[in-house]
Design a protein around this motif. Structure first.
Motif, short mmCIF file in Angstrom:
data_model
loop_
_atom_site.label_atom_id
_atom_site.label_comp_id
_atom_site.label_asym_id
_atom_site.label_seq_id
_atom_site.Cartn_x
_atom_site.Cartn_y
_atom_site.Cartn_z
N ALA A 11 -10.51 -46.13 38.28
CA ALA A 11 -9.97 -44.80 37.98
C ALA A 11 -11.08 -43.83 37.59
O ALA A 11 -11.06 -42.65 37.98
CB ALA A 11 -8.93 -44.90 36.87
N ALA A 71 -9.31 -51.91 36.65
CA ALA A 71 -8.48 -50.73 36.96
C ALA A 71 -9.06 -49.47 36.34
O ALA A 71 -9.11 -48.41 36.98
CB ALA A 71 -7.05 -50.96 36.48
N ARG A 113 -8.53 -57.65 34.27
CA ARG A 113 -7.78 -56.81 35.21
C ARG A 113 -7.70 -55.35 34.75
O ARG A 113 -7.99 -54.43 35.55
CB ARG A 113 -6.39 -57.41 35.43
CG ARG A 113 -5.72 -56.93 36.71
CD ARG A 113 -4.52 -57.78 37.06
NE ARG A 113 -3.46 -57.72 36.06
CZ ARG A 113 -3.10 -58.75 35.29
NH1 ARG A 113 -3.71 -59.91 35.39
NH2 ARG A 113 -2.12 -58.62 34.41
N ARG A 117 -7.92 -55.54 48.01
CA ARG A 117 -6.95 -56.35 47.26
C ARG A 117 -7.73 -57.38 46.44
O ARG A 117 -8.47 -58.19 47.00
CB ARG A 117 -5.99 -57.04 48.22
CG ARG A 117 -4.98 -57.99 47.55
CD ARG A 117 -4.18 -58.69 48.63
NE ARG A 117 -3.28 -59.69 48.09
CZ ARG A 117 -2.66 -60.60 48.84
NH1 ARG A 117 -2.85 -60.60 50.16
NH2 ARG A 117 -1.87 -61.50 48.29
N THR A 145 -7.78 -45.38 42.70
CA THR A 145 -6.53 -45.80 42.06
C THR A 145 -6.43 -47.32 42.08
O THR A 145 -6.98 -47.98 42.96
CB THR A 145 -5.30 -45.21 42.77
OG1 THR A 145 -5.25 -45.71 44.12
CG2 THR A 145 -5.35 -43.69 42.79
N ALA A 146 -5.73 -47.86 41.11
CA ALA A 146 -5.51 -49.30 41.03
C ALA A 146 -4.05 -49.53 40.66
O ALA A 146 -3.58 -49.06 39.63
CB ALA A 146 -6.43 -49.93 39.98
N THR A 147 -3.34 -50.24 41.50
CA THR A 147 -1.93 -50.55 41.24
C THR A 147 -1.74 -52.06 41.26
O THR A 147 -2.41 -52.78 42.01
CB THR A 147 -1.01 -49.92 42.29
OG1 THR A 147 -1.40 -50.35 43.61
CG2 THR A 147 -1.10 -48.40 42.24
N GLU A 148 -0.82 -52.55 40.42
CA GLU A 148 -0.58 -53.98 40.35
C GLU A 148 0.41 -54.39 41.44
O GLU A 148 1.33 -53.66 41.79
CB GLU A 148 -0.07 -54.39 38.97
CG GLU A 148 -1.13 -54.32 37.90
CD GLU A 148 -0.88 -55.31 36.76
OE1 GLU A 148 0.21 -55.94 36.74
OE2 GLU A 148 -1.78 -55.44 35.90
N HIS A 149 0.19 -55.60 41.94
CA HIS A 149 1.04 -56.18 42.99
C HIS A 149 1.24 -57.65 42.63
O HIS A 149 0.29 -58.33 42.24
CB HIS A 149 0.37 -56.05 44.36
CG HIS A 149 1.08 -56.76 45.46
ND1 HIS A 149 0.78 -58.07 45.83
CD2 HIS A 149 2.08 -56.36 46.27
CE1 HIS A 149 1.57 -58.42 46.82
NE2 HIS A 149 2.36 -57.42 47.11
N LEU A 200 -4.43 -56.77 41.97
CA LEU A 200 -4.73 -55.34 42.00
C LEU A 200 -4.93 -54.88 43.44
O LEU A 200 -5.64 -55.54 44.21
CB LEU A 200 -5.99 -55.02 41.19
CG LEU A 200 -5.88 -55.09 39.67
CD1 LEU A 200 -7.24 -54.85 39.05
CD2 LEU A 200 -4.86 -54.09 39.13
N LEU A 229 -6.67 -51.84 45.10
CA LEU A 229 -7.61 -50.77 44.77
C LEU A 229 -7.80 -49.85 45.97
O LEU A 229 -7.96 -50.33 47.10
CB LEU A 229 -8.97 -51.35 44.36
CG LEU A 229 -8.94 -52.48 43.31
CD1 LEU A 229 -10.35 -53.00 43.08
CD2 LEU A 229 -8.31 -52.00 42.02
N ARG A 230 -7.75 -48.56 45.71
CA ARG A 230 -8.03 -47.57 46.75
C ARG A 230 -9.17 -46.70 46.25
O ARG A 230 -9.02 -45.96 45.28
CB ARG A 230 -6.78 -46.74 47.07
CG ARG A 230 -5.69 -47.56 47.75
CD ARG A 230 -4.41 -46.77 47.99
NE ARG A 230 -3.48 -47.52 48.82
CZ ARG A 230 -2.65 -48.45 48.38
NH1 ARG A 230 -2.64 -48.77 47.09
NH2 ARG A 230 -1.85 -49.09 49.21
#
Length: 215
Positions: free
Chosen positions: A117, A113, A109, A149, A122-126, A134, A136-137
């Motif tokens: 980057a 991420a 993971r 996702r 960007t990568a944010t955890e959910h 993750l 991911l945008r």
């Protein structure tokens, strides 16, 4: 069912996390507990009456209003991934060899991420139904940022990686239907030793028909 030819360089190359992992070296460890509620290990598949499509390492349950597609590498002719596509989105599925009782998803993971980057995304955890995911945008498509996702599910000596786009990615807290699709999947790992992180082989069923990519 359809299969599509895929060039050697594709969108997945930007987030491939599994190239440099170490060899499997834990044959003495105990088997992981079977997953409750799915996705399933093929050895523990419940008698649910579902006639799944056998794709080698993945067994996929057909669903109304959704199409099963196979991504095929143009150069080698091998099946690289499975896609289930619906009117509001899609999920891509790939299974990988993992250590017994291990947590390969936790290992890869942060790698994913970091790669996103580095590419300017960007990568944010959910927190999802199988634990940390993750969101991911990455990049711009049609004037909008692409949202992916990514879900990782640890099984007994395998990890299932699921990449959702469309409604399942944009509204992760309101995607029970797509999560149910993932729950119906079964993974066939096989008993032979494999390097950790190696993709489990997919096979093309005889009823598959080719649909060429446009553009």
């Amino acid at each position: 069912m359809k299969f599509r030819r895929k060039a050697q360089d594709g969108p997945d190359d930007d987030v491939e996390p599994l190239d440099d992992l170490e060899e499997l070296d834990d044959e003495q460890e105990e088997d992981a507990e079977p997953l409750a509620g799915g996705p399933f290990d093929a050895e523990d598949l419940p008698a649910d009456g579902v006639d799944r499509v056998d794709l080698g390492s993945l067994l996929i349950a057909p669903e109304p209003d959704r199409e099963l597609r196979l991504q095929v590498d143009e150069a080698s002719g091998t099946v690289q991934s499975v896609q289930i596509v619906g009117p509001d989105g899609a999920v891509e599925l790939r299974a990988f060899a993992a250590p017994r009782n291990g947590d390969l998803w936790t290992e890869v993971r942060p790698q994913i991420a970091a790669e996103v980057a580095q590419g300017g995304g960007t990568a944010t955890e959910h927190e999802g139904p199988w634990g940390p995911e993750l969101i991911l945008r990455t990049g711009q498509r049609g004037g909008q940022q692409q949202v992916v996702r990514m879900i990782g599910v640890n099984g007994p000596r395998w990890m299932l990686r699921c990449q959702l786009v469309g409604a399942g990615a944009q509204k992760p807290d309101d995607s029970a239907a797509w999560e149910e699709t993932i729950r119906k999947v079964a993974v066939h790992r096989g008993a032979h030793a494999m390097p950790v992180g190696e993709a489990l082989a997919l096979t093309m069923p005889p009823q598959a028909r080719r649909v060429d990519q446009q553009g």
